[in-house]
Design a protein around this motif. Sequence first.
Motif, PDB file in Angstrom:
ATOM      1  N   UNK A 383      -9.696 -44.106  22.296  1.00 56.26           N
ATOM      2  CA  UNK A 383     -10.680 -43.037  22.138  1.00 56.26           C
ATOM      3  C   UNK A 383     -10.418 -42.283  20.835  1.00 56.26           C
ATOM      4  N   UNK A 384     -11.459 -42.124  20.038  1.00 63.59           N
ATOM      5  CA  UNK A 384     -11.309 -41.447  18.753  1.00 63.59           C
ATOM      6  C   UNK A 384     -12.670 -40.970  18.271  1.00 63.59           C
ATOM      7  N   UNK A 385     -12.698 -39.822  17.629  1.00 63.66           N
ATOM      8  CA  UNK A 385     -13.944 -39.358  17.013  1.00 63.66           C
ATOM      9  C   UNK A 385     -14.209 -40.112  15.714  1.00 63.66           C
ATOM     10  N   UNK A 386     -13.263 -40.939  15.311  1.00 67.05           N
ATOM     11  CA  UNK A 386     -13.443 -41.796  14.146  1.00 67.05           C
ATOM     12  C   UNK A 386     -13.248 -43.245  14.580  1.00 67.05           C
ATOM     13  N   UNK A 387     -14.033 -43.668  15.589  1.00 61.25           N
ATOM     14  CA  UNK A 387     -13.890 -45.034  16.091  1.00 61.25           C
ATOM     15  C   UNK A 387     -14.103 -46.058  14.989  1.00 61.25           C
ATOM     16  N   UNK A 388     -15.110 -45.853  14.153  1.00 62.97           N
ATOM     17  CA  UNK A 388     -15.406 -46.835  13.113  1.00 62.97           C
ATOM     18  C   UNK A 388     -14.203 -47.016  12.186  1.00 62.97           C
ATOM     19  N   UNK A 420      -2.607 -44.720  12.184  1.00 61.02           N
ATOM     20  CA  UNK A 420      -2.191 -43.345  11.958  1.00 61.02           C
ATOM     21  C   UNK A 420      -3.077 -42.671  10.915  1.00 61.02           C
ATOM     22  N   UNK A 421      -3.357 -43.389   9.825  1.00 61.61           N
ATOM     23  CA  UNK A 421      -4.213 -42.842   8.769  1.00 61.61           C
ATOM     24  C   UNK A 421      -5.644 -42.630   9.271  1.00 61.61           C
ATOM     25  N   UNK A 422      -6.137 -43.544  10.076  1.00 61.05           N
ATOM     26  CA  UNK A 422      -7.502 -43.402  10.617  1.00 61.05           C
ATOM     27  C   UNK A 422      -7.597 -42.184  11.530  1.00 61.05           C
ATOM     28  N   UNK A 423      -6.579 -41.975  12.362  1.00 61.07           N
ATOM     29  CA  UNK A 423      -6.583 -40.820  13.268  1.00 61.07           C
ATOM     30  C   UNK A 423      -6.497 -39.510  12.489  1.00 61.07           C
ATOM     31  N   UNK A 424      -5.837 -39.549  11.347  1.00 61.16           N
ATOM     32  CA  UNK A 424      -5.733 -38.331  10.520  1.00 61.16           C
ATOM     33  C   UNK A 424      -7.073 -37.944   9.924  1.00 61.16           C
ATOM     34  N   UNK A 425      -8.020 -38.899   9.875  1.00 62.57           N
ATOM     35  CA  UNK A 425      -9.345 -38.617   9.309  1.00 62.57           C
ATOM     36  C   UNK A 425     -10.365 -38.233  10.367  1.00 62.57           C
ATOM     37  N   UNK A 426      -9.909 -37.945  11.569  1.00 61.48           N
ATOM     38  CA  UNK A 426     -10.854 -37.578  12.636  1.00 61.48           C
ATOM     39  C   UNK A 426     -11.479 -36.216  12.344  1.00 61.48           C
TER      40      UNK A 426
END
Length: 426
Positions: A383-388, A420-426
Motif C-alpha cells: 500500500x502506497x500513495x505512490x503506487x506507480x 525506500x526512495x519511492x516511499x520517500x516520494x509519497x
Amino acid sequence: MRPRQLPGALTGAVAAIACVAAAAGCTPSASTPPPAAGLSGRGPITFMTAADPSGGTDELVQAWNTAHPDEKVTLLEQSSTSDQAHTALAQNFQARSDRVDVARINSVWTPEFAARGWIAEIPASAVDTGKIMPAPLSTGRFTGKTYAIPWFTDAGLLYYRTDLVSTPPKTWAELKQACAVAKANNIGCYAGQFAKYDGLTVNVSEAVASAGGSVVDAGGTKATLDTPEALDGVKFLVESFRDGTIPKAAITYQEEDSRKAFMNGELLFLRNWPYVYNLASKPGEGNKVAGKVGMAPLPGRSGAGKPALGGWNLAISSYSKHQETAADFVEFLVAPQQQRVLLTKLGLSPVLAELYKDAELVKQYPYLEGLAKALDTAVPLPQSTNWAGLSLAVQESAYAALQGSGTAEDAVAKLQTAVTEALARQ
C-alpha cells in the motif's frame, strides 16, 4: 449500440499538464486534501471501465438504463493494461474533468487517488457494504475512510494440466521436481507474468510473501526487503529462469500472454488470476487444454504460498456533477444479481461471500470453494500513495535479475534501495 471511446481521447491538451508517475517518473502533488464526505447531484453518468468482449458489462448497464431512463450510464473504455489505465485516469483527474463519474480503479490505486483528492469519500449511508467480504472491502479504505467499493476481487492461483499431473505441487521444490514431466512432454514448466509492468510487481510481491517476507511494512512507509525471507522469494524467481523452470519466453508475458501460452498447451503450470478458469475450461479454437485444467493454491517455500490480493474497485470522481447517481450505480453493481452476472458472464470473482456458498454456482463453478480459501489467505499488495513509483522501482530492480544480469542478492539490495526512495516520494 452504445458509444465507445478509447483512453487516448483523454490525452492531448490534458497530457501537457499531467505528471503521471508511471509514465514520467515523477509523483503528482498530493497537496489537495481528500474531499469531505457528502455526495451531491443526480443525472446521467459516465462509467470508465475496461472493454468487455463477453457482453456482460453491456448487460448490466442496459439493465440500469432501462430502470433509470433519466439517469442513464454511458460506458467509456479504458485500457485493459493497468499501467495505461492509470495514466489515462490520472490525466483526467489532474485536469479536474467531470467527464468520468464512476471509474474502475485497480485496488492498489486507492491510497494515491484518495490522497490527491481525485476520488470522493463514500459515506456509509451511500452504499451498503454489509455483505462484501472483509479483505476486498479493506482495499477501498484510506486513513480509516471509504473511497472505493470493491467490484470484483482476485487472488493469484496455480493452474495445472490434470492429464499430466495428478497432484499439484504444494511447495517450490515439488514444482521443480514436476518439471521433469514438462520436459518429457516438450513443454515449458511454469510461468507467471514477468514483463516489465505492474504484473511483475505482483509476481515479485507474491513470491516474497510466499517465502514469509514482505515488500513494505504494514503501514506502507518502510521497505522491508533486506531480510532472508525476501531474498528467498526473489531467489526462487531468479534461479527458476536460470535453471529452466520458467521458460525464457515468459520474460515477455503479461496476463493474456501467459494465458494463451497455457491454453495452447505450452505450459504445465501457470500462475494467473481466477478469470482464466472459465476461458481455459471452455472448448474452442486455440484451446488445447479444455477438460484438462486444474486449479490449486500457489506453492510456497515450505507449504502453500501467499497469493496476492488483487481486484478492481469502483470509485466516484471528486469532479463528478452527479455523485448521488454514481453512488446508486455503484451499489447496483455490487448487489447479488449483478455480482452473479459478473461471475457467469465475465468470469470475474464476486465480492459477496454468499455467492461462494451458493450451491448452484458451486456446482457450475467448482473452483469457487478453492478460490474462497485463497482469498482468506491472500496478502494485500504493498500500500502506497505512490503506487506507480513503487511498482516501477520493483520492476526496474527485479527485471534485470530475471534476465540474468546480476544475482538475487544484487536484486534484493537494489529493491530495498529503490523501494525506500519511492516511499520517500509519497
